[in-house]
Design a protein around this motif. Sequence first.
Motif, PDB file in Angstrom:
ATOM      1  N   ARG A 350     -58.805 109.344 -18.608  1.00 27.22           N
ATOM      2  CA  ARG A 350     -59.262 108.410 -19.644  1.00 27.22           C
ATOM      3  C   ARG A 350     -60.689 108.784 -20.101  1.00 27.22           C
ATOM      4  O   ARG A 350     -60.999 108.795 -21.276  1.00 27.22           O
ATOM      5  N   LEU A 351     -61.522 109.087 -19.133  1.00 26.10           N
ATOM      6  CA  LEU A 351     -62.905 109.461 -19.471  1.00 26.10           C
ATOM      7  C   LEU A 351     -62.922 110.721 -20.345  1.00 26.10           C
ATOM      8  O   LEU A 351     -63.657 110.803 -21.325  1.00 26.10           O
ATOM      9  N   ILE A 352     -62.079 111.684 -19.994  1.00 24.89           N
ATOM     10  CA  ILE A 352     -62.028 112.928 -20.783  1.00 24.89           C
ATOM     11  C   ILE A 352     -61.615 112.614 -22.223  1.00 24.89           C
ATOM     12  O   ILE A 352     -62.187 113.127 -23.179  1.00 24.89           O
ATOM     13  N   ARG A 353     -60.604 111.713 -22.356  1.00 23.60           N
ATOM     14  CA  ARG A 353     -60.178 111.352 -23.720  1.00 23.60           C
ATOM     15  C   ARG A 353     -61.304 110.679 -24.470  1.00 23.60           C
ATOM     16  O   ARG A 353     -61.523 110.920 -25.647  1.00 23.60           O
ATOM     17  N   GLU A 354     -62.034 109.836 -23.780  1.00 20.36           N
ATOM     18  CA  GLU A 354     -63.107 109.102 -24.443  1.00 20.36           C
ATOM     19  C   GLU A 354     -64.247 110.030 -24.879  1.00 20.36           C
ATOM     20  O   GLU A 354     -64.765 109.909 -25.974  1.00 20.36           O
ATOM     21  N   VAL A 355     -64.608 110.980 -24.007  1.00 18.41           N
ATOM     22  CA  VAL A 355     -65.741 111.858 -24.331  1.00 18.41           C
ATOM     23  C   VAL A 355     -65.339 112.911 -25.362  1.00 18.41           C
ATOM     24  O   VAL A 355     -66.052 113.185 -26.304  1.00 18.41           O
ATOM     25  N   ASN A 356     -64.166 113.500 -25.183  1.00 24.96           N
ATOM     26  CA  ASN A 356     -63.684 114.586 -26.031  1.00 24.96           C
ATOM     27  C   ASN A 356     -64.595 115.813 -25.869  1.00 24.96           C
ATOM     28  O   ASN A 356     -65.564 115.974 -26.594  1.00 24.96           O
ATOM     29  N   GLN A 399     -58.360 119.808 -26.216  1.00 24.47           N
ATOM     30  CA  GLN A 399     -59.603 119.337 -26.830  1.00 24.47           C
ATOM     31  C   GLN A 399     -60.448 120.523 -27.317  1.00 24.47           C
ATOM     32  O   GLN A 399     -61.026 120.490 -28.396  1.00 24.47           O
ATOM     33  N   GLN A 400     -60.478 121.578 -26.512  1.00 27.77           N
ATOM     34  CA  GLN A 400     -61.270 122.753 -26.902  1.00 27.77           C
ATOM     35  C   GLN A 400     -60.712 123.374 -28.187  1.00 27.77           C
ATOM     36  O   GLN A 400     -61.448 123.746 -29.089  1.00 27.77           O
ATOM     37  N   PHE A 403     -61.453 121.249 -31.172  1.00 24.62           N
ATOM     38  CA  PHE A 403     -62.861 121.412 -31.587  1.00 24.62           C
ATOM     39  C   PHE A 403     -63.003 122.685 -32.424  1.00 24.62           C
ATOM     40  O   PHE A 403     -63.616 122.683 -33.492  1.00 24.62           O
ATOM     41  N   ALA A 404     -62.431 123.794 -31.929  1.00 28.01           N
ATOM     42  CA  ALA A 404     -62.526 125.058 -32.667  1.00 28.01           C
ATOM     43  C   ALA A 404     -61.881 124.913 -34.045  1.00 28.01           C
ATOM     44  O   ALA A 404     -62.439 125.350 -35.056  1.00 28.01           O
ATOM     45  N   ARG A 405     -60.712 124.259 -34.087  1.00 27.55           N
ATOM     46  CA  ARG A 405     -60.020 124.079 -35.383  1.00 27.55           C
ATOM     47  C   ARG A 405     -60.860 123.271 -36.359  1.00 27.55           C
ATOM     48  O   ARG A 405     -60.883 123.538 -37.542  1.00 27.55           O
ATOM     49  N   ASN A 455     -61.208 131.213 -39.546  1.00 27.96           N
ATOM     50  CA  ASN A 455     -60.066 131.181 -38.639  1.00 27.96           C
ATOM     51  C   ASN A 455     -60.582 130.922 -37.220  1.00 27.96           C
ATOM     52  O   ASN A 455     -61.716 131.288 -36.892  1.00 27.96           O
ATOM     53  N   ALA A 456     -59.743 130.299 -36.401  1.00 25.90           N
ATOM     54  CA  ALA A 456     -60.147 130.045 -35.012  1.00 25.90           C
ATOM     55  C   ALA A 456     -59.109 130.629 -34.081  1.00 25.90           C
ATOM     56  O   ALA A 456     -57.925 130.305 -34.185  1.00 25.90           O
ATOM     57  N   GLY A 457     -59.517 131.527 -33.180  1.00 27.26           N
ATOM     58  CA  GLY A 457     -58.617 132.072 -32.169  1.00 27.26           C
ATOM     59  C   GLY A 457     -58.727 131.248 -30.904  1.00 27.26           C
ATOM     60  O   GLY A 457     -59.405 130.211 -30.886  1.00 27.26           O
ATOM     61  N   SER A 458     -58.102 131.697 -29.827  1.00 26.20           N
ATOM     62  CA  SER A 458     -58.136 130.859 -28.623  1.00 26.20           C
ATOM     63  C   SER A 458     -59.511 130.895 -27.961  1.00 26.20           C
ATOM     64  O   SER A 458     -59.907 129.945 -27.302  1.00 26.20           O
TER      65      SER A 458
END
Length: 477
Positions: A350-356, A399-400, A403-405, A455-458
């Motif tokens: 839940r914390l991870i979802r909240e912080v992003n 999430q990563q 963010f890149a996208r 463009n965003a790669g991995s």
Amino acid sequence: MSFAKAQDLIRLARLAATRRTGIGLDEICEEFGVSHRTAQRMTDALASDGYGLTENMEEADLVLLNTCHIREKAAEKVYSELGRIRKLKEERAVDGHELLIGVTGCVAQAEGREILRRAPAVDLVVGSQTYHRLPSVVQRARAGEKIVETDYAVEDKFEHLPQPARSVVRHRGVTAFLTVQEGCDKFCTFCVVPYTRGSEISRPVSQIVAEAERLAEAGVREVTLLGQNVNAWHGEGPSGKEWGLGELLFRLAEIPGLARLRYTTSHPRDMSDALIRAHRDLPQLMPYLHLPVQAGSDRILKAMNRKHTAEDYLRLIERIREARPDIALSGDFIVGFPGETDEDFDDTMRLIREVNYAQAFSFKYSPRPGTPGAGMSNHVAETVKDERLQELQALLTEQQRAFARSLVGTEMDVLVEKPGREAGQIVGRSPWLQPVVIDAELGDIGDIIRVRIGNAGSNSLFAESMNPHIPMREGLV
Ligand code: 5AD
Ligand code: SF4
């Protein structure tokens, strides 16, 4: 999230030194996963005795096995690696060459003399506190002595940090690490750092400023301040008043040529108001913060002795984001700490979802001998840890990528660091630490150039190509 990078951190690293050849430190670091800072320190310390790095273990006069404790069964892996290096030593001896073997880092600190007992081919054991003594240790070892140096240095070890020559700094590139603090007094119950690295020591302002100026003069554009607990740094300022990291960053931002500042790793308890103000007011301070929380359950945070709750952390993030809205967060997580239930784990998710998070490192709890966690009774089954880690990493990866996208189509400043893997390309870093691949025509190493992301790669971002003949690399997220 760069899990590969997290694993690098815990990989055994091998650093070969020879009197004859010299190659770029970065290549060695990438190849063997040596922490740049440690490898740089060791090579700086040995450079004045004529040692340089070699790519080729077979031609080394000295092999240092640099070790990290974060790895599971670290000591056992060191012994098996030493078996392999011993064979090399024997082969070299047949050819009439002497090869010295050294063990450095956390395992050396923890095992000490035991290493010489179990691996008699080893010539020197140097703990993580005593790198500055490497040259004299190597000299004595060459003269035939077997040496174990693991005592904590009582003197100011920062005074002994070797100063790299200007030409070396320039060769290393446009980004540099600068140690400002060492050790930790927090005693999280899972962590060996307070035992292996000792208590917190801060380097004085004058030394830090002088070194940052030297780096800037040698062409460095970005400095990352380093410390196990970097935001606990405190030192006497010029007028006698004590400074914290916030004040230090304001001072470093005045140095001509230093365009970018970063710092790592921080503890939530030490995020002072002045430090948050630095994020608000200093354009040089990059909008990226590694602020580990470890877990999202207050029960587990308490058992970990983190001295903050999940709510404290979330409110802190809120304040930091108010000060610097484009800041990207990174963190460390441990799953399966003793006593962690499904509900506790859900709190972390839940914390991870909240912080992003824009990036994060995650680990299965592994008991470190001598830490309070290791002695706890309610250990979590490995299979449960595995499942939780997978679930957590899937969320962090998503999430990563998101963010890149989100950066595709936006413009950003990129500090160009090196030539790209393919001809016609250069690679730089975004303000959020992502590699950005750019047409070589658009700039030179050391430039900060404004690009639009196409463009965003991995793992990387790709700037829009101005040259229709240079194809964009594929790899959409
Ligand atoms: N088990 C698992 N992960 C650990 N870390 C530190 N000690 C342990 C351990 N015993 C992780 C923490 C820390 C990062 C550097 O390594 O998340 O922030
Ligand atoms: Fe270890 Fe960091 Fe906790 Fe210090 S603050 S004990 S280094 S995890």
